[in-house]
Design an enzyme around this catalytic site. Structure first.
Site, mmCIF file in Angstrom:
data_model
loop_
_atom_site.group_PDB
_atom_site.id
_atom_site.type_symbol
_atom_site.label_atom_id
_atom_site.label_comp_id
_atom_site.label_asym_id
_atom_site.label_seq_id
_atom_site.Cartn_x
_atom_site.Cartn_y
_atom_site.Cartn_z
ATOM 1 C CG ASP A 10 -1.796 1.181 1.338
ATOM 2 O OD1 ASP A 10 -2.295 1.631 0.295
ATOM 3 O OD2 ASP A 10 -1.989 1.684 2.456
ATOM 4 C CG LEU A 11 1.502 5.792 -1.711
ATOM 5 C CD1 LEU A 11 3.006 5.600 -1.884
ATOM 6 C CD2 LEU A 11 0.928 6.575 -2.894
ATOM 7 C CG ASP A 12 -1.742 7.573 0.989
ATOM 8 O OD1 ASP A 12 -0.653 8.018 0.597
ATOM 9 O OD2 ASP A 12 -2.834 7.894 0.498
ATOM 10 C CB THR A 18 0.104 11.336 1.665
ATOM 11 O OG1 THR A 18 -0.673 10.172 1.356
ATOM 12 C CG2 THR A 18 1.480 11.213 1.046
ATOM 13 C CE LYS A 46 -5.169 7.784 8.790
ATOM 14 N NZ LYS A 46 -4.290 7.427 9.929
ATOM 15 C CB SER A 53 -13.248 9.995 0.547
ATOM 16 O OG SER A 53 -12.400 8.909 0.820
ATOM 17 C CB SER A 117 -1.919 3.275 -4.143
ATOM 18 O OG SER A 117 -2.403 4.486 -3.595
ATOM 19 C CB ALA A 118 -7.205 3.795 -2.504
ATOM 20 C CE LYS A 148 -5.531 -0.913 -1.528
ATOM 21 N NZ LYS A 148 -4.399 -0.218 -0.885
ATOM 22 C CD GLU A 172 -3.590 -1.919 2.259
ATOM 23 O OE1 GLU A 172 -3.743 -1.017 3.108
ATOM 24 O OE2 GLU A 172 -3.871 -1.781 1.057
ATOM 25 C CG ASP A 173 -2.003 2.280 6.602
ATOM 26 O OD1 ASP A 173 -2.188 3.377 7.150
ATOM 27 O OD2 ASP A 173 -2.350 2.067 5.422
#
Length: 229
Positions: A10-12, A18, A46, A53, A117-118, A148, A172-173
């Site tokens: 995952d990115l963020d 970010t 997130k 969102s 990433s989303a 996701k 993932e976080d």
């Protein structure tokens, strides 16, 4: 010794954080609509795609319930413009601790590295972080029809690499991200608290604890062997 054939990050919250930039961008948009959001509410966003969102934010104000799709798309674009402006402030210093060494080790082992990433800005972020060359393939929101917690983000990367899903490790976080990894029948590594990520097959509190050998040991003990039964 069974080794994975791909790591998908995952990115963020995993490569860089970010979340604060997303929060600032969403807050600027919400303020312009007369809607109040705070950092606690931002936790709900997130790992969630841009339009979803936006819907969560608009749901806070009944007066926004009848907006046209065109108007919503314009608002989502406005938020993204705010976010891209803020991205100009990030650099290599914003790579989370331990990630650079982990990526280096994975690549030294000849294992493929993907990003799932989303964010539609994933490639741009990696370029700003000067990590773009560390990834063999990037999946962002523009390449999938379902975000996701649907597993498509991760299966897309595995399909590109031509590897079985059980031979992949997803890091993932976000709870929705871990669910996506698990649903893809991959081995899930969660970065966060036990309360937030009880379904992660292997978990660390933060990125400094993402040790390659420990992840591989857990994968071999609880990942491949369990899924093969």
């Amino acid at each position: 010794m069974i080794m994975p054939k791909a790591f998908i990050f995952d990115l963020d919250g995993v490569i860089t954080d970010t979340a604060e930039l997303h929060y600032q961008a969403w807050k600027r948009l919400a303020d312009s609509l007369g809607i109040t959001i705070d950092r606690e509410f931002n936790e709900e966003l997130k790992g969630v795609g841009r339009m979803e969102s936006l819907e969560k934010i608009l749901a806070l104000d009944p007066k926004q319930s009848d907006l046209s799709l065109e108007r919503k798309e314009a608002l989502a674009t406005e938020k993204n413009d705010h976010y891209v402006d803020l991205l100009g402030t990030i650099s290599e210093d914003d790579i989370l601790p331990g990630i650079t060494d982990l990526l280096k080790t994975i690549r030294q082992q000849g294992i493929k590295v993907g990003l799932g990433s989303a964010s539609k800005n994933a490639t741009h972020v990696l370029k700003e972080l000067k990590l773009i060359d560390q990834f063999d393939y990037i999946v962002d929101a523009a390449q999938v029809s379902k975000g996701k917690p649907d597993p498509e983000t991760f299966t897309n990367a595995a399909d590109h690499f031509g590897v079985d899903y059980v031979e992949c490790i997803g890091i993932e976080d976000a709870p929705s991200g871990v669910t996506a990894v698990n649903s893809a029948d991959m081995f899930s590594v969660g970065v966060g608290t036990a309360e937030a990520l009880p379904h992660a097959e292997y978990r660390v509190d933060n990125t400094t604890e993402l040790d390659f050998d420990s992840i591989i040991q857990a994968y071999q003990s609880f990942g491949v062997s369990a899924k093969a039964e």
